[in-house]
Write an enzyme that holds these catalytic residues in place. Sequence first.
Site, short mmCIF file in Angstrom:
data_model
loop_
_atom_site.label_atom_id
_atom_site.label_comp_id
_atom_site.label_asym_id
_atom_site.label_seq_id
_atom_site.Cartn_x
_atom_site.Cartn_y
_atom_site.Cartn_z
N CYS A 132 0.81 -1.22 0.00
CA CYS A 132 0.00 0.00 0.00
C CYS A 132 0.85 1.27 0.00
O CYS A 132 0.31 2.37 -0.19
CB CYS A 132 -0.94 0.00 1.20
SG CYS A 132 -0.10 0.13 2.79
N CYS A 178 -17.28 -45.74 8.06
CA CYS A 178 -18.61 -45.33 7.59
C CYS A 178 -19.39 -46.50 7.03
O CYS A 178 -20.49 -46.31 6.51
CB CYS A 178 -18.47 -44.23 6.54
SG CYS A 178 -17.73 -44.78 4.99
N CYS A 230 -12.31 -51.24 -2.93
CA CYS A 230 -11.04 -51.82 -3.33
C CYS A 230 -9.96 -50.75 -3.23
O CYS A 230 -10.09 -49.67 -3.81
CB CYS A 230 -11.13 -52.36 -4.76
SG CYS A 230 -9.53 -52.88 -5.45
N HIS A 256 -14.69 -55.93 -4.57
CA HIS A 256 -15.12 -56.86 -5.63
C HIS A 256 -14.33 -58.17 -5.64
O HIS A 256 -14.29 -58.86 -6.66
CB HIS A 256 -14.98 -56.18 -7.00
CG HIS A 256 -13.63 -55.58 -7.25
ND1 HIS A 256 -12.51 -56.34 -7.51
CD2 HIS A 256 -13.22 -54.29 -7.27
CE1 HIS A 256 -11.48 -55.53 -7.70
NE2 HIS A 256 -11.88 -54.27 -7.54
N CYS A 266 -9.47 -56.06 -10.82
CA CYS A 266 -9.89 -54.67 -11.11
C CYS A 266 -10.16 -54.45 -12.59
O CYS A 266 -11.04 -53.66 -12.95
CB CYS A 266 -8.82 -53.69 -10.62
SG CYS A 266 -8.52 -53.75 -8.83
N CYS A 312 -49.35 -56.28 -37.79
CA CYS A 312 -49.27 -56.30 -39.25
C CYS A 312 -47.91 -55.83 -39.73
O CYS A 312 -47.13 -55.23 -38.99
CB CYS A 312 -50.38 -55.43 -39.85
SG CYS A 312 -50.10 -53.66 -39.65
N CYS A 319 -43.40 -44.69 -41.28
CA CYS A 319 -42.38 -43.93 -40.56
C CYS A 319 -43.01 -42.68 -39.95
O CYS A 319 -44.03 -42.17 -40.43
CB CYS A 319 -41.25 -43.56 -41.50
SG CYS A 319 -39.82 -42.81 -40.67
N CYS A 354 -39.73 -57.16 -46.15
CA CYS A 354 -38.78 -56.98 -47.25
C CYS A 354 -38.26 -55.56 -47.38
O CYS A 354 -37.39 -55.28 -48.20
CB CYS A 354 -39.43 -57.40 -48.58
SG CYS A 354 -40.78 -56.31 -49.11
#
Length: 555
Positions: free
Chosen positions: A142, A253, A258, A266, A271, A311, A316, A328
Site C-alpha cells: 500500500c 462409515c 477396493c 469386488h 480390477c 401387421c 415412418c 422386405c
Amino acid sequence: MDSEDDMLDAHEMESVDDDFYSGGTDDDDYNESDEDETDYGFVEEDVDDSTMIASHRSKINYAVLKEEDIRRLQKEDMGQVSMVLSISEVEASILLLHYNWSVSKVNDEWFMDEERVRRTVGLLEGPVVPTPDGGELTCGICFDSFPPEDIISVSCGHPFCPTCWTGYITTTINDGPGCLLLKCPDPSCPAAVGQDMVEKLASEEDKEKFYRYFLRSYVEEKKKQMKWCPAPGCEHAIDFSAETGTYDVSCLCSHSFCWNCTEEAHRPVNCETVEQWILKNSAESENMNWILANSKPCPRCKRPIEKNHGCMHMTCTPPCKHEFCWLCLNAWTDHGERTGGFYACNRYEAAKQEGLYDEAERRREMAKNSLERYTHYYERWASNQTSRLKAIADLQKMQLEKLEKLSDIQCTPESQLKFITEAWLQIIECRRVLKWTYAYGYYLPDYAKKQFFEYLQGEAESGLERLHKCVEKELEVFQNAEGPSEDFNQFRTKLTGLTSITKTYFENLVKALENGLTDVDSQAASSKATNSKASSKTKGGGKGKGSSKNGGSSN
C-alpha cells in the site's frame, strides 16, 4: 478395527488360515485388536451397530484414520524433522510440504546440501533487505508509512503492514491448496511464509480452510500408502500396510471398497474385469445392440423403427411418413395379391433365397444373441446387489428391533442369539461375492473352465439361497411365537450348519477364481498324459511276441 465376539463353536472349528475373507498380510502393526479371532470387519463406534457392515476378516492389513489420527501423524513427522535438523516445527512443516511429507527424503536432501535445500524451499537464514536503524517504514503493497513495530516481515525482511498481510493471506487461501506453499508478497522474493503467519493474521474462517488443506495434503501426497474413503461425505482415510493380498478394505462409515481401484469391494474379481463391466453397464453399446436386435431402419430416412403392432405395414414418423413392408423393406405400394397378399409378403423369402438379406439378418441375429447374453448376466448381477442391500437393511432392523424381542419370547440372552447376526453377515458377504462372479462369468471365454466355474457358482448359490430362506422365513415363526419354543434349539443348529456350509462353498468358489480355475488345466493335462501313456502302450504292445492277437482285438 475392534474385533467382534467369538464365533460359535461350529465356526471356531474351521481354520482361520483358510478363511477367504482374511487380509493378505500378517502385519500386526496395523491390527487395532490384539486378538487373533475371526473378525467380521465391524468397527464399533459407540453402540451404533446399524452402520457396522463389512466383510469377515481375521487379519487386517490396513488402519482407518480419523481426522485426529491424521493430525497426530502430521505432528509426529514435524516433531521428528524438527528434532533431527534442529529447526522449528514451522520450518519442518515447510520442508515436509515441499517434499511430499517424506521424512526420509527431507533428511537425505538436507544433509546432502543444506544450503541448496534452504534456497529451494525459501528457508532463508537472514534478511535480504537492510533494516533501517530508525524512522518509519514503507509497506511494499500500500506504500503507506508505519512505525517499525507495526511492520511485519518474514525471514527475508521485506516490510508489509498487517492489513496488507491479512488481505494477501486471505486471497491466497481462497485460491485453493496453493496457499500451503505461500511465499513472500514481494514478487522476486523466494522466502516461505509459514503457518505461524496464518495463525497470527488470518480470520477464523480462513484458518479453518488453511488447516483443512494442510490436513488433506498429508493423505493426498502419500498416495501409495494412504487414500481417502471414496464414500460421499466421509472424511476418514485408509492407511494401507501392504501391496499384496486382498485389496478390499472397509471404512468406519461402513463403505467397503477396493484399495487398488477405489471401486466397491469386488474380490475375487480383478480390477480390470470390474472396470470393463462398469464401463459396459454405462456405455451406449448395449443400447445399439438393442436397436439392432429389435428395430429396422426406414428405407427412406434410415431412422430405426420398432415394430409394435402385428401387421407388416409400417409407416415412418413425420416428416418422413414413408410406408413400407417390415419383411422386405420395399415400398408398400408394391404389395398386393401378386406378391402374396398385403399381410403375407413372399418377396422376403424370395430375396432371402437369393442371398440379399443374409448379411443384415446375420448382424441382427448376432446383436440379439449378444444382448440376450449380456442381459442374462446383468440381471443376476443386479439382483444379487438388490438382495445384498435388502439383507443389510434386514440385519440393521434385526439388531435394532427384533433381536431384543426374540430374546424375550424365547427366554434366551441376546449374547446367545449371535448365530443369527453371523448368518446375516454371511449372506451379505456372499451376495457381494456372488454378484461379481457374474461379471467374471461374462468375460470367461474358456468353455471347459466355464463349465467348472458354473458348477462351483451353482453350488455356492444353492447353499446361499437355502441359508437366506432359513434366516428370512423360518425365523419369523419364532419371532411371532407367543412363548418359548422347543424347536428353537433345532433351528439354531440348522442355521449354524447352513452358515458354515455356505461359507465353505464360497471359500471354494473364491479360491478357484483367484487361482484362475487352474484345476481345469491340471485335470486336462492329467487326462492328456494318461491318454498319451495308454496310446504308447498300445503301440508298443504291437511289437511284442503274441501281440497280433491282442492287436487285432484292439483294432
